[in-house]
Design a protein around this motif. Structure first.
Motif, PDB file in Angstrom:
ATOM      1  N   LEU A 331      53.485 -27.618  34.796  1.00 21.71           N
ATOM      2  CA  LEU A 331      52.169 -28.738  34.886  1.00 21.71           C
ATOM      3  C   LEU A 331      51.686 -29.804  35.522  1.00 21.71           C
ATOM      4  O   LEU A 331      52.427 -31.086  35.101  1.00 21.71           O
ATOM      5  CB  LEU A 331      51.882 -29.166  33.213  1.00 21.71           C
ATOM      6  N   VAL A 332      51.213 -29.177  36.125  1.00 22.96           N
ATOM      7  CA  VAL A 332      51.060 -30.292  37.445  1.00 22.96           C
ATOM      8  C   VAL A 332      49.478 -29.775  38.370  1.00 22.96           C
ATOM      9  O   VAL A 332      49.204 -29.093  38.043  1.00 22.96           O
ATOM     10  CB  VAL A 332      52.198 -30.244  38.866  1.00 22.96           C
ATOM     11  N   PRO A 333      49.053 -31.574  38.644  1.00 25.18           N
ATOM     12  CA  PRO A 333      47.756 -31.566  39.680  1.00 25.18           C
ATOM     13  C   PRO A 333      47.401 -29.908  40.458  1.00 25.18           C
ATOM     14  O   PRO A 333      48.331 -29.926  41.217  1.00 25.18           O
ATOM     15  CB  PRO A 333      47.458 -32.485  40.524  1.00 25.18           C
ATOM     16  N   GLY A 334      46.486 -29.339  39.981  1.00 29.38           N
ATOM     17  CA  GLY A 334      45.740 -27.867  40.846  1.00 29.38           C
ATOM     18  C   GLY A 334      46.791 -26.670  40.215  1.00 29.38           C
ATOM     19  O   GLY A 334      46.334 -25.890  40.920  1.00 29.38           O
ATOM     20  N   GLY A 335      46.975 -27.084  39.453  1.00 25.78           N
ATOM     21  CA  GLY A 335      48.581 -26.031  38.306  1.00 25.78           C
ATOM     22  C   GLY A 335      47.855 -25.335  37.219  1.00 25.78           C
ATOM     23  O   GLY A 335      48.249 -24.631  36.610  1.00 25.78           O
ATOM     24  N   ILE A 336      46.736 -25.959  37.012  1.00 24.11           N
ATOM     25  CA  ILE A 336      46.693 -25.585  35.718  1.00 24.11           C
ATOM     26  C   ILE A 336      45.347 -24.353  35.885  1.00 24.11           C
ATOM     27  O   ILE A 336      44.685 -23.836  36.717  1.00 24.11           O
ATOM     28  CB  ILE A 336      45.394 -26.371  34.909  1.00 24.11           C
ATOM     29  N   GLU A 337      46.365 -23.136  35.231  1.00 20.85           N
ATOM     30  CA  GLU A 337      44.841 -21.862  34.635  1.00 20.85           C
ATOM     31  C   GLU A 337      44.757 -21.330  33.132  1.00 20.85           C
ATOM     32  O   GLU A 337      45.552 -22.303  32.568  1.00 20.85           O
ATOM     33  CB  GLU A 337      45.823 -20.660  34.990  1.00 20.85           C
ATOM     34  N   PHE A 338      43.251 -21.708  33.103  1.00 26.08           N
ATOM     35  CA  PHE A 338      42.714 -20.714  31.167  1.00 26.08           C
ATOM     36  C   PHE A 338      42.808 -19.912  31.940  1.00 26.08           C
ATOM     37  O   PHE A 338      42.178 -18.844  31.765  1.00 26.08           O
ATOM     38  CB  PHE A 338      41.680 -21.226  31.447  1.00 26.08           C
ATOM     39  N   ILE A 339      43.723 -19.467  30.201  1.00 33.25           N
ATOM     40  CA  ILE A 339      43.978 -17.702  30.308  1.00 33.25           C
ATOM     41  C   ILE A 339      43.141 -17.537  28.908  1.00 33.25           C
ATOM     42  O   ILE A 339      42.966 -18.240  27.625  1.00 33.25           O
ATOM     43  CB  ILE A 339      44.527 -16.750  30.908  1.00 33.25           C
ATOM     44  N   ASN A 340      41.751 -17.090  28.719  1.00 32.83           N
ATOM     45  CA  ASN A 340      40.810 -16.361  27.628  1.00 32.83           C
ATOM     46  C   ASN A 340      41.640 -15.518  26.849  1.00 32.83           C
ATOM     47  O   ASN A 340      42.309 -14.466  26.916  1.00 32.83           O
ATOM     48  CB  ASN A 340      39.801 -16.105  27.617  1.00 32.83           C
ATOM     49  N   ILE A 341      42.295 -16.210  25.302  1.00 39.20           N
ATOM     50  CA  ILE A 341      42.173 -15.269  24.337  1.00 39.20           C
ATOM     51  C   ILE A 341      41.082 -14.684  22.925  1.00 39.20           C
ATOM     52  O   ILE A 341      42.000 -14.367  23.034  1.00 39.20           O
ATOM     53  CB  ILE A 341      43.829 -15.736  23.246  1.00 39.20           C
TER      54      ILE A 341
END
Length: 456
Positions: A331-341
């Motif tokens: 969990l760092v700046p630029g490392g966020i991924e949103f995966i839809n469930i």
């Protein structure tokens, strides 16, 4: 606040400022969220726009010792920087020209973007902050400079820059590393507004932009700030409102459900809950710094709940996402991924609750109870189940207010989910857990038995 023995140890009718009445009541209790970090409880609520977060802190001495209620405030550095998030909320194509670099200045905008409610709030102009002190007109504001603003520079060339550089181009010095935004082009010069990192262009620079590069023919001439569109609004304040939801995970305090930026999620700097500074004007961030992310799909992010396998589950009005967090993807700046469930969202003002590795929530519309579960599948780590099938009649007579799931009962082994409604009734679901998930019936679906509870 009551201790384990049932003794009241703290009570207040006022917010942390000591004068403002606490605004929540029976119709808004369901909108309260809280997060515990150390000896402090961070409280958010939905009575906007004056819904500034509250911080309830215990001194840690004994069960009957001192509690203190205070108002959440961001760190302000010695240099005058407020460690709060900034984001472009105003129209993107509007420029602002400051009249000076320090002291009390005027801000002249190319459109009517200023209103009286912004007095006392901040803007970040080219990565530097000013506080608005007055609004004489829609396109004019007075301000006090908190951080000295960058000036402009006139860059000379032996050949004409016309056709190579255009107004609005971001240009870089090949030797100095200085950056600027072009706001004037003539036969032998361009005028640029210096932007972060705030370096000066050198006579040895080749100035490079989207259309090419030209070597400078002499030194830069300094000037006053120019009219540029690289500026951002303060996300949370008395004018924009404050976050309505709070959480904690991975050593960070988190905020979401911002009235001005509904899709935003903010994670504070690791270990520093009062440092939530993010500014898109400043590109370089360290891994421990605060994080600002926008959820996809024009979603309003209602809640973020830490889930199984270190992931975070993002409950929105129109979808549910998970954010994978691993050693390889921290969990760092630029490392966020949103995966839809799920394309079916969450009901507002009813906070989801944990039952071991399962998260129970009210689905959008408020007529069904859902569960986010981690079945352990590699390609599909999370699934969403309906756990109130054939019982919707229990949930439609009145709006849901809150979910409660006791997690440490010593009276009996049975496990229950309680859903409270605005008319005072309850729906009670009895369930069993297996491997951290709600146990399934013969049809393979989660098996929860629901009954109404509305008697004395």
């Amino acid at each position: 606040v009551y201790n384990a023995a049932g003794t009241k140890v703290f009570e207040s009718s006022f917010k942390g400022d000591g004068v403002t009445l606490i605004p929540w009541g029976p119709t808004t209790w369901g909108g309260i969220t809280y997060a515990v970090i150390g000896l402090s409880i961070y409280i958010c609520y939905s009575n906007r726009p004056g819904n500034i977060p509250q911080v309830l802190t215990w001194d840690g001495v004994s069960q009957t010792s001192t509690w203190t209620l205070s108002t959440y405030s961001e760190t302000i550095t010695v240099g005058g920087q407020k460690r709060t998030p900034f984001y472009r909320i105003s129209p993107a194509n509007v420029t602002i020209k400051p009249s000076g670099q320090t002291g009390n200045i005027n801000l002249v905008a190319s459109a009517n973007i200023f209103v009286a409610g912004q007095i006392g709030t901040r803007l970040s102009w080219a990565g530097r902050q000013v506080t608005i002190t007055g609004v004489p007109a829609g396109n004019l504001a007075t301000a006090t400079v908190n951080e000295q603003l960058y000036g402009s520079e006139i860059l000379p060339f032996a050949s004409t820059p016309v056709g190579v550089f255009n107004i609005g181009d971001v240009v870089t010095g090949s030797v100095s590393g200085a950056k600027g935004i072009v706001f004037n082009v003539s036969a032998g010069t361009i005028t640029v507004q210096v932007i972060p990192p705030g370096l000066t262009f050198l006579s040895t620079d080749t100035v490079v932009g989207p259309g090419g590069g030209i070597a400078m023919s002499g030194g830069a001439v300094a000037g006053l700030p120019g009219a540029i569109s690289l500026w951002n609004d303060e996300v949370m304040n008395s004018y924009r409102g404050y976050p309505q939801s709070v959480f904690t995970d991975q050593g960070r305090l988190g905020f979401t459900n911002f009235p001005a930026v509904p899709s935003a999620i903010v994670w504070a700097t690791i270990g520093v809950s009062s440092d939530i500074w993010i500014d898109p004007s400043v590109a370089t961030q360290s891994p421990a710094n605060a994080i600002f992310e926008i959820a996809p799909g024009k979603s309003q992010v209602l809640y973020v709940i830490p889930g199984a396998q270190s992931s975070e589950i993002v409950f929105c009005d129109n979808a549910i996402y998970f954010i994978p967090i691993t050693v390889q993807n921290p969990l760092v700046p630029g490392g966020i991924e949103f995966i839809n469930i799920s394309a079916n969202g969450c009901f507002p003002n009813v906070q989801p609750r944990l039952a071991e590795q399962t998260i129970v929530y009210m689905k959008a519309g408020g007529g069904q109870v859902g569960a986010v579960q981690a079945p352990g599948a590699y390609n599909r780590p999370y699934i969403v189940d309906n756990i109130s099938e054939f019982h919707s009649h229990l949930f439609t007579a009145s709006s849901p207010v809150a979910i409660a799931i006791p997690s440490a009962s010593v009276q009996f082994e049975e496990q229950y989910i309680y859903v409270l409604f605005s008319n005072g009734a309850l729906a009670v679901g009895k369930y069993s857990m297996k491997n951290g998930l709600i146990e399934t019936g013969s049809d393979g679906k989660p098996n929860v038995g629901w009954l109404p509870w509305n008697g004395v």
